[in-house]
Structures are given as C-alpha cells and as structure tokens.
Design an enzyme around this catalytic site. Sequence first.
Site, mmCIF file in Angstrom:
data_model
loop_
_atom_site.group_PDB
_atom_site.id
_atom_site.type_symbol
_atom_site.label_atom_id
_atom_site.label_comp_id
_atom_site.label_asym_id
_atom_site.label_seq_id
_atom_site.Cartn_x
_atom_site.Cartn_y
_atom_site.Cartn_z
ATOM 1 N N ASP A 1 0.297 3.403 3.934
ATOM 2 C CA ASP A 1 -0.733 4.157 3.221
ATOM 3 C C ASP A 1 -1.799 4.687 4.159
ATOM 4 O O ASP A 1 -2.138 5.861 4.127
ATOM 5 C CB ASP A 1 -1.360 3.303 2.089
ATOM 6 C CG ASP A 1 -1.835 1.923 2.556
ATOM 7 O OD1 ASP A 1 -1.665 1.572 3.742
ATOM 8 O OD2 ASP A 1 -2.373 1.176 1.718
ATOM 9 N N GLY B 1 0.782 -1.235 0.000
ATOM 10 C CA GLY B 1 0.000 0.000 0.000
ATOM 11 C C GLY B 1 0.811 1.280 0.000
ATOM 12 O O GLY B 1 0.377 2.297 -0.530
ATOM 13 N N LYS C 1 -7.749 6.868 9.167
ATOM 14 C CA LYS C 1 -9.193 6.638 9.077
ATOM 15 C C LYS C 1 -9.857 6.987 10.398
ATOM 16 O O LYS C 1 -9.462 6.496 11.451
ATOM 17 C CB LYS C 1 -9.462 5.172 8.706
ATOM 18 C CG LYS C 1 -10.759 4.956 7.969
ATOM 19 C CD LYS C 1 -11.033 3.500 7.703
ATOM 20 C CE LYS C 1 -10.560 3.062 6.335
ATOM 21 N NZ LYS C 1 -11.087 1.708 5.978
ATOM 22 N N ASP D 1 -5.751 2.267 9.940
ATOM 23 C CA ASP D 1 -7.166 1.942 10.129
ATOM 24 C C ASP D 1 -7.354 1.517 11.587
ATOM 25 O O ASP D 1 -7.453 2.351 12.475
ATOM 26 C CB ASP D 1 -7.568 0.861 9.119
ATOM 27 C CG ASP D 1 -9.042 0.491 9.180
ATOM 28 O OD1 ASP D 1 -9.794 1.170 9.898
ATOM 29 O OD2 ASP D 1 -9.448 -0.475 8.508
HETATM 30 P P1 IMP Z 1 -4.912 -1.702 10.184
HETATM 31 O O1 IMP Z 1 -4.014 -2.799 10.675
HETATM 32 O O2 IMP Z 1 -6.361 -1.950 10.456
HETATM 33 O O3 IMP Z 1 -4.486 -0.311 10.634
HETATM 34 O O4 IMP Z 1 -4.866 -1.766 8.624
HETATM 35 C C1 IMP Z 1 -3.947 -1.077 7.909
HETATM 36 C C2 IMP Z 1 -3.724 -1.732 6.570
HETATM 37 O O5 IMP Z 1 -4.945 -2.161 5.977
HETATM 38 C C3 IMP Z 1 -3.113 -0.702 5.675
HETATM 39 O O6 IMP Z 1 -1.755 -1.033 5.488
HETATM 40 C C4 IMP Z 1 -3.907 -0.807 4.404
HETATM 41 O O7 IMP Z 1 -3.112 -1.480 3.448
HETATM 42 C C5 IMP Z 1 -5.120 -1.631 4.693
HETATM 43 N N1 IMP Z 1 -6.367 -0.827 4.671
HETATM 44 C C6 IMP Z 1 -7.040 -0.333 5.722
HETATM 45 N N2 IMP Z 1 -8.135 0.341 5.348
HETATM 46 C C7 IMP Z 1 -8.158 0.289 4.004
HETATM 47 C C8 IMP Z 1 -9.065 0.826 3.008
HETATM 48 O O8 IMP Z 1 -10.074 1.494 3.272
HETATM 49 N N3 IMP Z 1 -8.734 0.560 1.718
HETATM 50 C C9 IMP Z 1 -7.637 -0.168 1.353
HETATM 51 N N4 IMP Z 1 -6.766 -0.675 2.246
HETATM 52 C C10 IMP Z 1 -7.035 -0.454 3.562
HETATM 53 MG MG MG Z 2 -1.129 -2.068 3.595
#
Ligand code: IMP
Ligand code: MG
Length: 182
Positions: A107, A52, A138, A110
């Site tokens: 990127d 990403g 996010k 979340d």
């Molecule tokens: P986390 O571990 O939930 O913070 O997820 C982060 C990872 O999930 C990032 O490295 C992104 O690649 C992916 N991700 C989270 N949300 C989105 C989205 O809305 N679209 C695409 N990829 C996302």
């Molecule tokens: Mg990612």
Amino acid sequence: MTISKQYAREILQQAELLYSAEQVQAALQGVAQKINTALTETHPLVLSVMGGAVVFSGQLLPMLDFPLDFDYVHVSRYGDARKGGAMQWKVEPRENVRGRVVLLLDDILDEGHTLSVLRDRVLELGASHCYSAVFADKQHGRKKPIKADFVGMDLPNRFVFGYGMDIEGAWRNLPAIYAVKE
Ligand code: IMP
Ligand code: MG
C-alpha cells in the site's frame, strides 16, 4: 484491540481528505500502465503484502495484461499503533519464488523497511528478479533503503488511511485517502 465504531467515525469526521476516490482511481490507472509497459514480456509471481495491499492488489490485478501467478505474504509493522514498530511476520515468502520474476505489491512505502526486508528475503530464496509497486510513496525527506519501481502517488509525511491503509485497524475499506488532522 479493536476501536469502537463511534471512535472510528470520529476519526473520519475529523480527518482531512487528501485524495478523492476519482483521484485514487486515476493514479491506479497510471501505475497499472507503467507496470504493463515494463513487465509485458514477463510471467511474474505477484506477492501482495497483506493486509494493507488488499485493495490496491484487488483493483490492480484486473488491469494487468500479462500472465501472472498470485500469492501473498503477511507482515505487520505498525500493529495497531500509528508509529512504526518491529516487523512481525505472519505469513513469510516461500519456495515458490525460486527462479521467478517477483512483483511485490504494498500500500505505502514509508521508511522502506518492510519492502527492503521482503525484497532481500525473496532474492535470498532464489527469485531471479524482484520488482516492487506501491500505491503511495510517503515524502519524508529521509533516505529509504529501497526505491519502488512503480508508484501510484506521492503522499505528504502524515499518518494516512483509506484505500487499504488502516488507522488503528479501521477504515481500510475507504475508496479515498485521508490524513489524520494535525
Ligand atoms: P515502512 O516499513 O516504514 O515502509 O512501512 C510500511 C508499512 O507500514 C506499510 O506496509 C503500511 O502498511 C504501513 N504504513 C506506513 N505508513 C502508514 C500510514 O500513514 N498509514 C497506515 N499505514 C502505514
Ligand atoms: Mg502494510
């Protein structure tokens, strides 16, 4: 599974444009400035989280004005689905982080799971400090296990794609940011 080109085009046609390419570039300049101010005296190892962060990293690096080393890790959490799943390491952080100031680039933040696990690994391996920069943060109102030191822009709690972020594997190449129609 790779989606068909027709389906990829349908997704884009039905999506909502959240931020134009110009707005994305303005946010990029803003975050680059903040990083330059904070890290000006350092010589960090920059670790880009594939796939990403590929676009963010590629556009950010030429804007940074201090010496740095570059490496990458590859972890996927989403796989090709639209909901967060188990973290899958494809390339893990390695010994070259020992004794270094590390700057993680991703990127989007979340749930924060990916970045917090990565930070813990990097510190366990002996990094002297771990900073993190994400292009997007996010806003879902839940507590995150990590706060990024540098953020390009806030995004609503929707599934987004473009500027490195994929939808079912597609459209990382878009210069703007879109959200799937709700
Ligand atoms: P986390 O571990 O939930 O913070 O997820 C982060 C990872 O999930 C990032 O490295 C992104 O690649 C992916 N991700 C989270 N949300 C989105 C989205 O809305 N679209 C695409 N990829 C996302
Ligand atoms: Mg990612």
